[in-house]
Design a protein around this motif. Structure first.
Motif, PDB file in Angstrom:
ATOM      1  N   PHE A   1       9.822   7.952   2.803  1.00  0.00           N
ATOM      2  CA  PHE A   1      10.378   7.086   3.858  1.00  0.00           C
ATOM      3  C   PHE A   1      11.336   7.885   4.739  1.00  0.00           C
ATOM      4  O   PHE A   1      11.389   7.688   5.949  1.00  0.00           O
ATOM      5  N   HIS A   2      12.091   8.772   4.099  1.00  0.00           N
ATOM      6  CA  HIS A   2      12.997   9.633   4.883  1.00  0.00           C
ATOM      7  C   HIS A   2      12.190  10.505   5.852  1.00  0.00           C
ATOM      8  O   HIS A   2      12.533  10.617   7.029  1.00  0.00           O
TER       9      HIS A   2
ATOM     10  N   MET B   1      11.765   8.792  -6.626  1.00  0.00           N
ATOM     11  CA  MET B   1      12.540   9.628  -5.687  1.00  0.00           C
ATOM     12  C   MET B   1      11.614  10.170  -4.591  1.00  0.00           C
ATOM     13  O   MET B   1      11.980  10.250  -3.425  1.00  0.00           O
ATOM     14  N   GLU B   2      10.403  10.526  -5.002  1.00  0.00           N
ATOM     15  CA  GLU B   2       9.411  11.044  -4.058  1.00  0.00           C
ATOM     16  C   GLU B   2       9.089   9.983  -2.993  1.00  0.00           C
ATOM     17  O   GLU B   2       8.944  10.274  -1.810  1.00  0.00           O
ATOM     18  N   LEU B   3       9.010   8.751  -3.457  1.00  0.00           N
ATOM     19  CA  LEU B   3       8.713   7.632  -2.550  1.00  0.00           C
ATOM     20  C   LEU B   3       9.839   7.484  -1.503  1.00  0.00           C
ATOM     21  O   LEU B   3       9.568   7.343  -0.310  1.00  0.00           O
TER      22      LEU B   3
ATOM     23  N   ASP C   1       0.830  -1.198   0.000  1.00  0.00           N
ATOM     24  CA  ASP C   1       0.000   0.000   0.000  1.00  0.00           C
ATOM     25  C   ASP C   1       0.873   1.261   0.000  1.00  0.00           C
ATOM     26  O   ASP C   1       0.634   2.201  -0.756  1.00  0.00           O
ATOM     27  N   LYS C   2       1.931   1.236   0.827  1.00  0.00           N
ATOM     28  CA  LYS C   2       2.802   2.411   0.959  1.00  0.00           C
ATOM     29  C   LYS C   2       3.456   2.793  -0.374  1.00  0.00           C
ATOM     30  O   LYS C   2       3.721   3.951  -0.624  1.00  0.00           O
TER      31      LYS C   2
ATOM     32  N   VAL D   1      11.262  -2.419   2.274  1.00  0.00           N
ATOM     33  CA  VAL D   1      10.803  -1.714   3.479  1.00  0.00           C
ATOM     34  C   VAL D   1       9.871  -2.561   4.353  1.00  0.00           C
ATOM     35  O   VAL D   1       9.451  -2.116   5.414  1.00  0.00           O
ATOM     36  N   VAL D   2       9.565  -3.794   3.922  1.00  0.00           N
ATOM     37  CA  VAL D   2       8.563  -4.588   4.631  1.00  0.00           C
ATOM     38  C   VAL D   2       8.995  -4.918   6.070  1.00  0.00           C
ATOM     39  O   VAL D   2       8.166  -5.081   6.960  1.00  0.00           O
ATOM     40  N   ASN D   3      10.310  -4.963   6.274  1.00  0.00           N
ATOM     41  CA  ASN D   3      10.866  -5.209   7.612  1.00  0.00           C
ATOM     42  C   ASN D   3      10.940  -3.947   8.458  1.00  0.00           C
ATOM     43  O   ASN D   3      11.518  -3.988   9.536  1.00  0.00           O
ATOM     44  N   GLN D   4      10.447  -2.840   7.936  1.00  0.00           N
ATOM     45  CA  GLN D   4      10.565  -1.524   8.580  1.00  0.00           C
ATOM     46  C   GLN D   4      12.019  -1.236   8.959  1.00  0.00           C
ATOM     47  O   GLN D   4      12.345  -1.060  10.148  1.00  0.00           O
ATOM     48  N   PRO D   5      12.903  -1.202   7.953  1.00  0.00           N
ATOM     49  CA  PRO D   5      14.325  -1.014   8.242  1.00  0.00           C
ATOM     50  C   PRO D   5      14.614   0.401   8.756  1.00  0.00           C
ATOM     51  O   PRO D   5      13.869   1.337   8.428  1.00  0.00           O
ATOM     52  N   THR D   6      15.701   0.521   9.516  1.00  0.00           N
ATOM     53  CA  THR D   6      16.102   1.861   9.959  1.00  0.00           C
ATOM     54  C   THR D   6      16.953   2.528   8.876  1.00  0.00           C
ATOM     55  O   THR D   6      17.125   3.740   8.879  1.00  0.00           O
TER      56      THR D   6
END
Ligand SMILES: Nc1ncnc2c1ncn2[C@@H]1O[C@H](COP(=O)(O)OP(=O)(O)OP(=O)(O)O)[C@@H](O)[C@H]1O
Length: 217
Positions: free
Chosen positions: A184-185, A178-180, A124-125, A153-158
Motif C-alpha cells: 500500500f505504501h 508487513m509486506e501487504l 482481492d488486494k 483500505v476499502v475507502n482508498q484512504p490517503t
C-alpha cells in the motif's frame, strides 16, 4: 502530513502516556512505531486519528490542528484514514464481503453496486479473493487480519494506520502482513504501523520511531 509538536498525553487518573513528543511524518512515507507494551504506541495512533486529544501540545494532520476540529469535521477527515485496530472489531455475524463493505455503507456515499465493486477490489488486494461469503469465524488469524486490512483500505484512504497488525501471528504470516502494508505504501499511501517486534521491521529500511515510557529514544 502528520506533525506532533511537544505533545503530551495524560489519561484521567494521572497516567502520563506520552511526554513532550515532537516528530513529523511526510506524505507518502511508511514509518514504524516501536516500543514495549505500554510505551505509548496506541496513544500516538489514537491522536493521529483524532480519537483522543492531546493534554498538551499540537497534533497536525494536513495542516489541520486536530484538537480544534468539531466532531463533524473530524468524522469527515477520518473517512480518509484507514485504521486497523488491535482488537479487530470484526462483525462475526456477517460474512467477509459485508464486513469490508461496512465503512462504505456507513459513509452513505456509495450505491450498493459501487460499494460491492470496491469491497471486492479490496478483498482481492489483501489476498482473500474467494472468501467473500466466508464467515469470519471460519478464517485463520492471518486471514482475519487481512479482512481488517481490506476494510481499512476499502475507502482508498490517503493514510493507513495499524496497531500491532501482526500480533498473535506466526512469523511467516506476520511478515506477509508487513509486506501487504508495504504494497500500500508503494502505491502511494502514507502508512504508520505500530509493533513491538522490531525484527519484523528490519528488512524494509523505513524510519522507526522508538518509544520508551512515553518518550522518543
Ligand atoms: N484510556 C486509558 N486510560 C488510562 N490509561 C491508559 C488508557 N489508555 C492507555 N493508558 C495507559 O497509557 C500507557 C500507554 O498505553 P498505550 O496503549 O498507548 O501503549 P502501547 O505502547 O500501545 O501498548 P500495547 O502494545 O500494549 O498496546 C499505558 O501505561 C496504558 O496503561
Amino acid at each position: 502530513m502528520i506533525k506532533f509538536e511537544q505533545v503530551s498525553k495524560t489519561y484521567p487518573g494521572g497516567h502520563a502516556a506520552l511526554k513532550n513528543l515532537s516528530f513529523k511524518i511526510d506524505k507518502g512515507e511508511m514509518i514504524f512505531l516501536a516500543g514495549h507494551s505500554g510505551a505509548g504506541k496506541s496513544t500516538i495512533l489514537k491522536l493521529i486519528a483524532g480519537i483522543t486529544k492531546p493534554s498538551e501540545g499540537v497534533v497536525r494532520l494536513n495542516q489541520h490542528v486536530l484538537g480544534d476540529l468539531s466532531d463533524n469535521h473530524l468524522g469527515f477527515l477520518r473517512q480518509h484514514i484507514g485504521i486497523v485496530f488491535q482488537d479487530h472489531k470484526i462483525l462475526f455475524d456477517r460474512d467477509v464481503l459485508a464486513n469490508v463493505m461496512l465503512p462504505l455503507v456507513i459513509s452513505g456515499a456509495y450505491s450498493k453496486k459501487d460499494a460491492l465493486k470496491r469491497a471486492r477490489v479490496a478483498i482481492d488486494k489483501v489476498g482473500l479473493a474467494g472468501k467473500e461469503t466466508a464467515m469470519p469465524v471460519t478464517l485463520s488469524g492471518g486471514e482475519q487480519q487481512r479482512l481488517c486490512i481490506a476494510r481499512a483500505v476499502v475507502n482508498q484512504p490517503t493514510l493507513l494506520i495499524a496497531d500491532e497488525p501482526s500480533a498473535n501471528l506466526d512469523r511467516a504470516y506476520a511478515l506477509d502482513i508487513m509486506e501487504l502494508f508495504s504494497s500500500f505504501h508503494k502505491a502511494g499511501t502514507t502508512v504508520v504501523v505500530a509493533a513491538h517486534d522490531e525484527t519484523l521491521m528490519a528488512d524494509y529500511g523505513h524510519r522507526i520511531l522508538r518509544l520508551q515510557q512515553g518518550r522518543l529514544i
